[in-house]
Structure formats: C-alpha cells, structure tokens
Design an enzyme around this catalytic site. Structure first.
Site, PDB file in Angstrom:
ATOM      1  N   ARG A   1      36.243 -13.267 -14.156  1.00 41.65           N
ATOM      2  CA  ARG A   1      36.287 -12.451 -15.220  1.00 41.65           C
ATOM      3  C   ARG A   1      37.267 -11.092 -14.722  1.00 41.65           C
ATOM      4  O   ARG A   1      37.001 -11.018 -13.390  1.00 41.65           O
ATOM      5  CB  ARG A   1      34.919 -11.709 -15.853  1.00 41.65           C
ATOM      6  CG  ARG A   1      34.191 -12.935 -16.243  1.00 41.65           C
ATOM      7  CD  ARG A   1      32.861 -12.382 -16.928  1.00 41.65           C
ATOM      8  NE  ARG A   1      31.901 -11.647 -16.126  1.00 41.65           N
ATOM      9  CZ  ARG A   1      31.111 -10.740 -16.705  1.00 41.65           C
ATOM     10  NH1 ARG A   1      31.294 -10.760 -17.748  1.00 41.65           N
ATOM     11  NH2 ARG A   1      30.494 -10.073 -15.844  1.00 41.65           N
TER      12      ARG A   1
ATOM     13  N   LYS B   1      25.924 -17.750  -5.560  1.00 41.46           N
ATOM     14  CA  LYS B   1      26.620 -18.243  -6.758  1.00 41.46           C
ATOM     15  C   LYS B   1      27.283 -19.650  -6.296  1.00 41.46           C
ATOM     16  O   LYS B   1      28.004 -20.110  -5.351  1.00 41.46           O
ATOM     17  CB  LYS B   1      27.848 -17.526  -7.029  1.00 41.46           C
ATOM     18  CG  LYS B   1      28.639 -17.668  -8.228  1.00 41.46           C
ATOM     19  CD  LYS B   1      29.187 -16.303  -8.414  1.00 41.46           C
ATOM     20  CE  LYS B   1      30.294 -16.642  -9.655  1.00 41.46           C
ATOM     21  NZ  LYS B   1      30.712 -15.268 -10.414  1.00 41.46           N
TER      22      LYS B   1
ATOM     23  N   ARG C   1      23.555  -6.081 -11.703  1.00 41.14           N
ATOM     24  CA  ARG C   1      23.114  -6.081 -10.229  1.00 41.14           C
ATOM     25  C   ARG C   1      21.496  -5.870 -10.016  1.00 41.14           C
ATOM     26  O   ARG C   1      21.125  -5.140 -10.827  1.00 41.14           O
ATOM     27  CB  ARG C   1      24.049  -4.857  -9.420  1.00 41.14           C
ATOM     28  CG  ARG C   1      25.382  -4.953  -9.550  1.00 41.14           C
ATOM     29  CD  ARG C   1      26.008  -5.905  -8.602  1.00 41.14           C
ATOM     30  NE  ARG C   1      27.450  -6.161  -8.806  1.00 41.14           N
ATOM     31  CZ  ARG C   1      28.114  -7.196  -9.364  1.00 41.14           C
ATOM     32  NH1 ARG C   1      27.239  -8.216 -10.287  1.00 41.14           N
ATOM     33  NH2 ARG C   1      29.341  -7.332  -9.470  1.00 41.14           N
TER      34      ARG C   1
HETATM   35  P1  ATP Z   1      29.657 -10.364 -12.362  1.00 42.88           P
HETATM   36  O1  ATP Z   1      28.565 -10.252 -11.396  1.00 42.88           O
HETATM   37  O2  ATP Z   1      30.334  -8.888 -12.601  1.00 42.88           O
HETATM   38  O3  ATP Z   1      29.226 -11.238 -13.569  1.00 42.88           O
HETATM   39  P2  ATP Z   1      31.016 -12.018 -10.868  1.00 42.88           P
HETATM   40  O4  ATP Z   1      31.121 -11.146  -9.442  1.00 42.88           O
HETATM   41  O5  ATP Z   1      30.068 -13.118 -10.765  1.00 42.88           O
HETATM   42  O6  ATP Z   1      30.747 -10.952 -11.869  1.00 42.88           O
HETATM   43  P3  ATP Z   1      33.288 -13.617 -11.771  1.00 42.88           P
HETATM   44  O7  ATP Z   1      34.242 -13.066 -12.408  1.00 42.88           O
HETATM   45  O8  ATP Z   1      32.340 -14.505 -12.730  1.00 42.88           O
HETATM   46  O9  ATP Z   1      32.382 -12.556 -11.060  1.00 42.88           O
HETATM   47  O10 ATP Z   1      33.671 -14.608 -10.542  1.00 42.88           O
HETATM   48  C1  ATP Z   1      34.566 -13.905  -9.794  1.00 42.88           C
HETATM   49  C2  ATP Z   1      33.829 -13.557  -8.402  1.00 42.88           C
HETATM   50  O11 ATP Z   1      33.169 -14.492  -8.211  1.00 42.88           O
HETATM   51  C3  ATP Z   1      34.827 -13.218  -7.400  1.00 42.88           C
HETATM   52  O12 ATP Z   1      35.239 -11.926  -7.417  1.00 42.88           O
HETATM   53  C4  ATP Z   1      34.107 -13.605  -6.097  1.00 42.88           C
HETATM   54  O13 ATP Z   1      33.330 -12.653  -5.777  1.00 42.88           O
HETATM   55  C5  ATP Z   1      33.277 -14.726  -6.493  1.00 42.88           C
HETATM   56  N1  ATP Z   1      33.870 -15.899  -6.280  1.00 42.88           N
HETATM   57  C6  ATP Z   1      35.243 -16.568  -6.174  1.00 42.88           C
HETATM   58  N2  ATP Z   1      35.450 -17.784  -5.907  1.00 42.88           N
HETATM   59  C7  ATP Z   1      34.149 -18.032  -5.707  1.00 42.88           C
HETATM   60  C8  ATP Z   1      33.579 -19.620  -5.538  1.00 42.88           C
HETATM   61  N3  ATP Z   1      34.574 -20.804  -5.333  1.00 42.88           N
HETATM   62  N4  ATP Z   1      32.384 -19.541  -5.270  1.00 42.88           N
HETATM   63  C9  ATP Z   1      31.580 -18.725  -5.649  1.00 42.88           C
HETATM   64  N5  ATP Z   1      31.834 -17.569  -5.728  1.00 42.88           N
HETATM   65  C10 ATP Z   1      33.188 -17.199  -5.956  1.00 42.88           C
END
Ligand code: ATP
Length: 319
Positions: free
Chosen positions: A116, A181, A314
């Site tokens: 995103r 994640k 968060r």
């Molecule tokens: P929010 O907490 O704001 O929903 P998010 O940090 O989960 O956002 P997304 O846009 O869903 O953000 O995903 C991008 C983020 O995920 C990146 O900024 C990085 O921190 C993390 N990311 C990138 N690649 C991977 C991966 N392969 N596996 C897990 N996390 C990843």
C-alpha cells in the site's frame, strides 16, 4: 538463462559439456549464465571440478498446467512470468490490452513488488507466491464493499489448510502469525465502480522464504512456521478455490454475511491501538468492524467508525 535453470532445477549435478550441448552454446557461455543466475536471482550453485554444476537445493517452478489440474473449478486463464515488475502492474496492463476477466497473473519474482501507498513488497525468485486475480465488476458497489477483508479471510483459510493454525487477521488486510506478517494484500481498481470496473486482487504470500534482510518489520513464511518446504503450485490452487468460495459468499450475501467470521479471526479484537492516518493518530480500543468492513473503535468512551485505504493500525505499547 531460465532455460538453463530449468535444466538444473532437479538439484542434481550436470556437466558443463552436457548443459552446453543441450542449449547449443559453449561451456564458457554456460559459465557466464550461471554467474548471472547467482547474481540476478540470488541462487546458490555448487561448482565441483569433474562433476559439473548443481543447484544448492532443487527448485519447483510454477506450473499453470498443474495448478489448473488441481483446481479445475477455477478455470481462470493464467498468465505466468519468470520475472515481472509487479503482478498487479501487469494485470492492469492486461486489462488495458483488453484481456477478458477473470484471469490470473503469476510470477516467479517481482522486481518492483508493491504494497500500500507505494511501499515495496520483497519478492525473491521462486520462493513465494506473487498472485493477481482480475475480476470484472458490473455496476455493483456492493460487490466492492469489504472486498479486501474477504480476500484476507480466503488467504488465511488457505494457509490453515496447510496446517498454519496460528494465522489471523489485522484490519484492514494484513495476514499475520502472531505479530509476524506472512502475507500481504493489495487491491487496485480501474474503471467506474458505479458502472463497469475491474478489480485487481493482489496477494503475496511468504512460502519458502527463509532469509531476507530487506523486510523492515517482523515477518515469517510457511516454511519457517511448518519446518518444511511447501509446493507453491498446490498453494496457488488452494488459494484459488478459497477465493472462489469466499468471493461467491460475498457476492450472494454482501459483506455483512462475512462480518462475524472476520471478527472471530481478528487478532487485535479488543486491543488498545493507535490508528495512524498520515501524521495524525487516534488512540482507541478495537470494538470490531461494521457491515461494510469499516473499523469500529472506542475513542474516549464513544464508538467511532473509520474506513479508507490510507489508515494503518498499530498496537499501543500499553495494550
Ligand atoms: P499497515 O500496517 O499500514 O497496514 P503494512 O506495513 O502492513 O501496512 P503493506 O502495504 O501491507 O504495509 O505492505 C508493505 C510492507 O510490508 C512493507 O513496507 C514492509 O514493511 C513489509 N514487507 C515487504 N515485503 C514483505 C514480505 N515479503 N513479507 C512480509 N512483509 C513484507
């Protein structure tokens, strides 16, 4: 270069001479290609004098034929790429070219995988799945309501099918194991949502990835959770079947038919959180979601509802 990789993927030794003959190129050209494979795709290749070359670990590549055979009810055409900037970007280009939806874009790696708000999705070669399903929506704003949350549920259930029991959801569309994640979801829309539009459902799942220093938050993969390698073709097929089930339920009953199930799987239900929107922050307690998938927070004793693609949750330190 990838033809060479396909010869090596069995994880056995192949002599430079045999590889050269198979590709009709010299042994030194093979050597150069192997160096490219290591540098570009991050693969590790053993080179042993007298025996030849061997991939450090055998590789199973994506196979559209096998995916369709495993999930024959999802007869979506599959556009599969060895390498692409982003499967969502390619899906948007395919819509522009007039490719009829539904269809699926898959890639072995993404060079500019996206999350995103322009964030990066780390996408190494042949380790994970990078998946974009395109649907055509005809004049149905209701079909878009809560859609990314529905996709999160389908992804979560696909992971449970493989034995990842601790997986759950974080509003709006993160799929986590504990705090880590494991999958990301990015929906992109083109066209007029009140008339005809296309939605690109982008899903990245960490499957066999065991190491990366590029992800700047806690992460995990199916392999790290289960201690064994996962067949990505099997996972793509399972995900397709789950998406079909959940999208079908959503189409018939709307998001409100799925709301309770989503809340049951929300890892942060009842937790103290901060909701971040750009530079502003609202502290509250998670009450759940509403019938459209918006977040319900108790803020200073009063229920408030929040929605929108720019919001991030968060956990508060004191929660
Ligand atoms: P929010 O907490 O704001 O929903 P998010 O940090 O989960 O956002 P997304 O846009 O869903 O953000 O995903 C991008 C983020 O995920 C990146 O900024 C990085 O921190 C993390 N990311 C990138 N690649 C991977 C991966 N392969 N596996 C897990 N996390 C990843």
């Amino acid at each position: 270069m990838l033809t060479l990789l396909k010869l090596l993927k069995d994880g056995r030794f192949h002599s430079g001479q045999a590889l050269g003959m198979a590709l009709g190129i010299s042994r030194s050209a093979i050597w150069k290609q192997l160096q490219h494979l290591e540098a570009e795709l991050g693969l590790s290749i053993h080179k042993v004098r007298g025996r030849g070359y061997q991939l450090a670990a055998p590789l199973t590549l994506l196979d559209p034929g096998e995916i369709t055979a495993r999930a024959y009810s999802c007869d979506w055409p599959i556009l599969a790429f060895d390498s692409i900037d982003s499967t969502n970007a390619e899906a948007l280009r395919a819509i522009e070219r007039g490719q009829a939806a539904p269809f699926l874009v898959l890639a072995e790696r993404q060079t500019s995988g996206r999350g995103r708000r322009g964030r990066k999705w780390v996408s190494p070669f042949a380790e994970n799945i990078y998946y974009s399903l395109v649907l055509r929506i005809d004049g149905g704003m209701r079909q878009l309501e809560g859609l990314s949350l529905v996709v999160g549920l389908a992804v979560m259930q696909a992971l449970r099918e493989f034995g990842i029991s601790g997986v759950g959801l974080k509003w709006p569309n993160d799929v986590l194991v504990g705090q880590k994640k494991i999958a990301g979801i990015l929906l992109e829309l083109v066209g007029d949502p009140a008339d005809v539009c296309h939605v690109v459902i982008g899903v990245g799942i960490n499957v066999n990835m065991q190491m990366t220093d590029e992800v700047d938050q806690q992460w995990t993969s199916m392999r790290l959770e289960l201690g064994e390698a996962i067949d990505r073709n099997h996972l793509v097929a399972t995900l397709g079947l789950m998406l079909q089930t959940y999208l079908g339920r959503h189409q018939v009953g709307g998001f409100s038919a799925i709301q309770a199930e989503w809340e049951q799987n929300h890892l942060w239900q009842g937790r103290a959180v901060s909701l971040i929107a750009g530079v502003s922050q609202i502290d509250g307690e998670v009450l759940g979601i509403d019938g459209q998938g918006a977040l319900r927070l108790k803020v200073d004793g009063v229920e408030k509802v929040f929605n929108g693609g720019e919001l991030s949750l968060r956990l508060r330190d004191d929660s």
